[in-house]
Write a protein that holds these residues in place. Structure first.
Motif, PDB file in Angstrom:
ATOM      1  N   ASN A  55      -0.490   7.754   4.695  1.00 45.28           N
ATOM      2  CA  ASN A  55      -1.170   8.856   4.014  1.00 45.28           C
ATOM      3  C   ASN A  55      -2.682   8.658   3.968  1.00 45.28           C
ATOM      4  N   ASP A  66      -6.252   5.668  -4.055  1.00 45.20           N
ATOM      5  CA  ASP A  66      -5.679   6.898  -4.618  1.00 45.20           C
ATOM      6  C   ASP A  66      -4.186   6.996  -4.318  1.00 45.20           C
ATOM      7  N   SER A  67      -3.806   6.597  -3.114  1.00 42.84           N
ATOM      8  CA  SER A  67      -2.400   6.685  -2.734  1.00 42.84           C
ATOM      9  C   SER A  67      -1.539   5.742  -3.572  1.00 42.84           C
ATOM     10  N   SER A 110      -2.079   4.704  -6.511  1.00 43.21           N
ATOM     11  CA  SER A 110      -2.047   5.096  -7.926  1.00 43.21           C
ATOM     12  C   SER A 110      -1.288   6.403  -8.147  1.00 43.21           C
ATOM     13  N   SER A 111      -0.700   6.949  -7.084  1.00 45.44           N
ATOM     14  CA  SER A 111       0.035   8.211  -7.198  1.00 45.44           C
ATOM     15  C   SER A 111       1.389   7.996  -7.859  1.00 45.44           C
ATOM     16  N   ARG A 112       1.935   9.071  -8.370  1.00 44.09           N
ATOM     17  CA  ARG A 112       3.214   8.984  -9.079  1.00 44.09           C
ATOM     18  C   ARG A 112       4.368   8.646  -8.145  1.00 44.09           C
ATOM     19  N   TYR A 113       4.308   9.128  -6.909  1.00 44.30           N
ATOM     20  CA  TYR A 113       5.439   8.858  -6.013  1.00 44.30           C
ATOM     21  C   TYR A 113       5.529   7.376  -5.681  1.00 44.30           C
TER      22      TYR A 113
END
Length: 315
Positions: A235, A207-208, A210-213
């Protein structure tokens, strides 16, 4: 941060009170009489059982016994064994090192293996190695720990003769033998918990990443290794630590059975013998000590959440 620590300390007080109340109450639901066990069920008459119960104070009202137990427990006195006549605190202190060694070792195995497998799978989510790790963790969770322990005993102790027959050696006697004897029990104990941690870590890492940031950092030219270790890994530790907190309770419960497999002179053996002999003070003392340890460890983990993620701190 100090507010978070104070909040968790304040929350631990009612938790300890509820645990101690449940421990004291549930023990008295065990059928049978400790006096009958002391006298011998076949030879004990109702009059003799009543006399022994009066001497031990077991015939007094429940609330009176509860109040006396609370008052004594606050001063570190967990009572006296009905069967052996020894202070419960001393009996627990003699066996606690073996149980803690097993649980801490199992936790180390579970944490290192779980975080490592979760990170390995999460970095390539949906790829063959991710599916392989997912299948492996499912297998790990489906294998009973006591069965795995028996298999390890047969292979490494009986067949290969590369592990000691007696798993427990006090570290004060021989530190090397203590570490060597812990290897097999800790592996058998930690594998199932490692699967739980690995699943949480894998999901969090995937999930981390694939995040935008993460896309923004990649577009800005930040090295991939720095993105993984500085941002994604950090994270992902919060949900992984939550899984570690759940694993600790599982490890304590499983360790009580694992001690029988590897002949550990820990709290599990003492607890089983005390339940069979209706030795209520010992059962209460062990359950209370384990409950206190689990609450303290989870409190430390909650404080660690605040150190890793400021959003976890109270406003």
């Amino acid at each position: 941060m100090l507010k978070l620590i104070g909040y968790r300390l304040a929350l631990a007080v009612p938790q300890l009170a509820i645990v101690s109340l449940l421990v004291f109450s549930l023990v008295y639901l065990i059928p049978g009489s400790a006096a009958a066990v002391i006298l011998g069920d076949a030879a004990a008459s109702p009059e003799e059982i009543a006399r022994i119960e009066s001497q031990l104070g077991l015939d007094r009202p429940f609330l009176v016994r509860l109040g006396e137990w609370y008052a004594a427990a606050l001063h570190g006195d967990l009572g006296t064994s009905l069967l052996y006549g020894q202070p419960v605190t001393d009996m627990i202190a003699q066996r606690l090192p073996a149980t803690l060694s097993l649980v801490v070792g199992g936790l180390v195995v579970a944490t290192v293996l779980g975080i490592g497998l979760g990170l390995f799978a999460g970095l390539k989510a949906g790829r063959p190695r991710d599916r392989a790790v997912t299948g492996f963790t499912a297998l790990m969770q489906s294998i009973p720990e006591f069965w795995l322990g028996q298999i390890l005993l047969v292979v490494f102790v009986i067949q290969l003769h590369i592990a000691p027959v007696l798993a427990w050696t006090p570290p004060s006697q021989d530190l090397g033998k203590w570490l060597t004897g812990l290897i097999l029990p800790c592996i058998a104990l930690g594998v199932g918990a490692a699967a739980l941690i690995a699943r949480q870590m894998r999901t969090a890492v995937a999930d981390s990443l694939s995040s935008r940031y993460i896309d923004t950092l990649t577009a800005a030219g930040v090295p991939r290794s720095r993105i993984i270790w500085t941002y994604a890994f950090k994270n992902s530790l919060v949900p992984a630590l939550a899984a570690v907190g759940l694993a600790i309770g599982v490890l304590f419960g499983t360790s009580l059975v694992m001690e029988r497999v590897f002949s550990f002179p820990g709290l599990g053996t003492l607890m089983l013998n005390s339940v069979l002999s209706k030795d209520f003070p010992v059962v209460q003392g062990i359950a209370l000590v384990i409950g206190v340890i689990v609450i303290i460890v989870n409190m430390v983990l909650d404080i660690s959440y605040g150190l890793i993620n400021p959003k976890a701190r109270p406003a």
